[in-house]
Design a protein around this motif. Structure first.
Motif, PDB file in Angstrom:
ATOM      1  N   LYS A 439       0.842  -1.200   0.000  1.00 39.44           N
ATOM      2  CA  LYS A 439       0.000   0.000   0.000  1.00 39.44           C
ATOM      3  C   LYS A 439       0.876   1.249   0.000  1.00 39.44           C
ATOM      4  O   LYS A 439       1.919   1.296   0.654  1.00 39.44           O
ATOM      5  CB  LYS A 439      -0.891   0.001   1.245  1.00 39.44           C
ATOM      6  N   PRO A 444      -4.085   6.178   3.790  1.00 39.15           N
ATOM      7  CA  PRO A 444      -4.269   5.520   5.089  1.00 39.15           C
ATOM      8  C   PRO A 444      -4.664   4.051   4.986  1.00 39.15           C
ATOM      9  O   PRO A 444      -4.323   3.253   5.868  1.00 39.15           O
ATOM     10  CB  PRO A 444      -5.394   6.340   5.746  1.00 39.15           C
ATOM     11  N   GLU A 445      -5.389   3.684   3.935  1.00 41.19           N
ATOM     12  CA  GLU A 445      -5.854   2.306   3.811  1.00 41.19           C
ATOM     13  C   GLU A 445      -6.152   2.001   2.351  1.00 41.19           C
ATOM     14  O   GLU A 445      -6.195   2.890   1.505  1.00 41.19           O
ATOM     15  CB  GLU A 445      -7.126   2.107   4.647  1.00 41.19           C
ATOM     16  N   LEU A 446      -6.381   0.709   2.068  1.00 41.38           N
ATOM     17  CA  LEU A 446      -6.712   0.288   0.721  1.00 41.38           C
ATOM     18  C   LEU A 446      -8.224   0.274   0.510  1.00 41.38           C
ATOM     19  O   LEU A 446      -8.981   0.124   1.472  1.00 41.38           O
ATOM     20  CB  LEU A 446      -6.152  -1.118   0.450  1.00 41.38           C
ATOM     21  N   GLU A 448     -11.892  -1.324  -1.074  1.00 35.79           N
ATOM     22  CA  GLU A 448     -12.469  -2.659  -1.021  1.00 35.79           C
ATOM     23  C   GLU A 448     -12.120  -3.428  -2.291  1.00 35.79           C
ATOM     24  O   GLU A 448     -11.770  -2.856  -3.304  1.00 35.79           O
ATOM     25  CB  GLU A 448     -13.982  -2.565  -0.879  1.00 35.79           C
ATOM     26  N   TYR A 499      -6.966   7.872  -5.177  1.00 36.91           N
ATOM     27  CA  TYR A 499      -7.105   8.487  -3.858  1.00 36.91           C
ATOM     28  C   TYR A 499      -7.334   9.984  -3.997  1.00 36.91           C
ATOM     29  O   TYR A 499      -6.591  10.695  -4.680  1.00 36.91           O
ATOM     30  CB  TYR A 499      -5.872   8.233  -2.999  1.00 36.91           C
TER      31      TYR A 499
END
Length: 599
Positions: A439, A444-446, A448, A499
């Protein structure tokens, strides 16, 4: 007595015919003018060099590849409509440049043969000289400062060899040519090395060029950083074979070139063709189906005043050199004229017994799977480098309100190309594509879904690629079929996420399947800008959808594209100023004629 109908109709018929002929002549002249573009073909001859230069009815061949490729070169240039060659240039006597030359000299009438004049004792070189002599081909040696009278409006300058030769080095004495058409210029380096590069710059010659034919197949003995900085190419082309023992192109040279330009290689891309009208150029490749259009809005730079010559401190790892042991007597000794013009005529000759000249400078190289970090003075990547798996760079000139393409030709990331329009002129700019190991550290996150790959795309400085300056932005990426099959995924479920830095969340972008090959599916997506991306898919295997034809995908190579050329010529005629006006006038007169006849 002549009737009233005939009295009125005959003059109108005559006028209509005259206008129709004017229309035909106007169209023909416009088509002829459009055909007078300068085209340079960097022919894929494997482990060697061969370049065809065409303008109107003028043709020049520079080198002919190694032994065994002469017939292939001859067939290629025949397909390009060549029946005779105004000039043939041998940059230097190594067999990977002149091995196929005798086949060319026996196949086509030759106007004039140009040579560096530096002596060599190999059987290949001696046989070439015998072929020149037996076919009565005019022979001239060239030196720095000479100009070749190739075609009206096209400037061909000789930048090497100098007035005195480098001792015992065929490569350093290579013929170097700079070809200029308006604002677009080509620098063809032969196998010239760092010493020759320094001498050219020291003598005050302007080496700035848009397209660079890289010296000595990307060997570490050539393409010094100081020289590449002075050339400042937008495109660098390496003529090189596959899997050679010399390791060409060398990683250090490749890194230098990729920081400054978009790099194409004949071992990867096949034959590379560049066509220019003097203000813009289009580049096409044979194997990798790249088409790149670039407009040159800046004027050519002045001759450099700096004379910093780079010393050849980069000792080559390989040097299968061909040091001559004696001066052959077959070298013509006439001095070159300041401007060279061509004459012509030849007969046939016999092929001698096979000889054993080595090919010291022949070269090529496998693909480097890690390119430079790129960006140079035009920006870099904020991603921590320890998280970068593979990286590729591309460079293009960004004009105002014109489409610009960045093609990532090294095929080391998931990104195939990007294109967009800019609201302002930015100039020469570097784009970076990065495959990430994990990542991105910038998110901050991937999102879905089952993740195929996280990657970044950056353009220039200061977040330019993710700003309001970019319009109609597109990205093309690829997904390996084996990953889809192994994970039992639905190809229709492939999604691209970008993003959003303002919303601090992932934006889901629809994609279109545009192409496929044996390994991958190719998708395109409209994007709001360029930064961090993730490709995902979902479970539920279905049959592979057929690839659709995309109007924004890169165009296939047009090496034998008579139909494509015809359609483009027709399109150009429709856009030619005055075409529609003349057509309208002709139609109006024809309608008037019909009305009068009905009275």
């Amino acid at each position: 007595m002549r009737s009233k109908e005939n009295f009125h109709s005959l003059p109108l018929v005559s006028i209509s015919l005259v206008l129709f002929m004017a229309l035909v002549l106007f169209t023909a002249s416009a088509t002829s003018a459009a055909a007078e573009n300068l085209t340079v073909h960097f022919i894929d001859v494997g482990q060697g060099d061969s370049i065809l230069v065409q303008y109107g009815d003028k043709d020049m061949l520079i080198d002919a590849g190694e032994r065994g490729t002469g017939d292939d070169v001859a067939e290629y240039i025949k397909r390009k409509g060549v029946t005779s060659l105004d000039y043939v240039v041998a940059t230097h006597p190594h067999a990977d440049h002149i091995g196929g030359m005798s086949d060319i000299l026996k196949t086509f009438p030759i106007g004039q043969f140009l040579d560096s004049g530096y002596p060599h004792t190999s059987g290949t070189y001696e046989y070439m000289l015998e072929t020149i002599d037996s076919n009565n081909i005019p022979f001239t040696t060239v030196k720095r400062g000479d100009k070749i009278d190739f075609a009206s409006g096209i400037v061909v300058e000789v930048l090497n060899p100098g007035s005195s030769y480098f001792t015992d080095d065929l490569n350093q004495n290579s013929v170097v040519l700079k070809i200029t058409d308006g604002s677009v210029s080509f620098l063809l380096m032969g196998d010239a090395g760092i010493e020759a590069e320094g001498a050219i710059v020291k003598d005050g010659y302007n080496v700035d060029a848009d397209i660079l034919k890289v010296g000595h197949h990307g060997s570490i003995t050539s393409s010094g950083k100081t020289f590449i900085s002075a050339v400042s190419p937008a495109v660098s082309i390496i003529e090189v074979g596959t899997g050679n023992k010399y390791g060409h192109p060398h990683a250090e040279v490749l890194e230098t070139l990729q920081k400054a330009s978009t790099v194409y290689r004949t071992d990867v891309d096949g034959t590379v063709t560049v066509t220019t009208d003097g203000s813009a150029y289009t580049l096409t490749t044979e194997k990798t189906a790249v088409t790149d259009y670039t407009e040159i809005s800046e004027t050519p730079t002045q001759t450099p005043t700096e004379t910093s010559a780079e010393t050849p401190t980069q000792t080559p790892a390989e040097t299968p050199t061909q040091t001559p042991t004696e001066t052959p007597t077959q070298i013509p000794t006439e001095t070159p004229t300041q401007t060279l013009t061509e004459t012509s005529t030849q007969t046939s000759t016999e092929m001698p017994a096979e000889e054993t000249d080595d090919t010291g400078s022949s070269s090529s190289g496998g693909r480097s799977h890690r390119s430079s970090s790129g960006g140079g003075s035009t920006g870099g990547s904020p991603e921590p480098q320890k998280n970068v798996e593979f990286k590729d760079t591309a460079q293009a000139f960004i004009p105002n309100e014109r489409p610009v393409y960045f093609n990532f030709t090294n095929n080391v990331t998931v990104v195939d190309f990007i294109n967009f329009e800019s609201e302002k002129t930015v100039g020469k700019t570097t784009a970076i594509a990065e495959n990430l190991k994990n990542k991105s550290a910038l998110v901050p996150e991937l999102p879905e879904g089952i993740v195929y790959k996280s990657f970044n795309v950056w353009i220039g400085n200061g977040g330019y690629g993710n700003s309001d300056n970019i319009l109609n932005a597109v990205i093309s990426f690829k997904v390996e079929k084996v990953w889809i099959q192994e994970n039992d995924l639905d190809p229709y479920s492939i999604v691209l996420y970008k993003y959003d830095d303002e919303m601090k969340d992932w934006a889901k972008l629809p994609v279109n399947l545009t192409n496929e090959d044996n390994q991958s599916l190719y998708f395109t997506a409209n994007v709001p800008g360029y930064s961090s991306f993730v490709i995902t898919g979902e479970k539920g295997m279905r049959s592979m959808p057929p690839a659709e034809t995309s109007t924004i995908s890169t165009i296939s190579n047009v090496e034998d594209n008579a139909s494509t050329g015809a359609s483009k010529a027709a399109e150009g005629n429709e856009k030619t100023p005055g075409f529609s006006i003349i057509s309208g006038v002709v139609c109006l007169f024809c309608m008037s004629l019909l009305r009068i006849k009905k009275r």
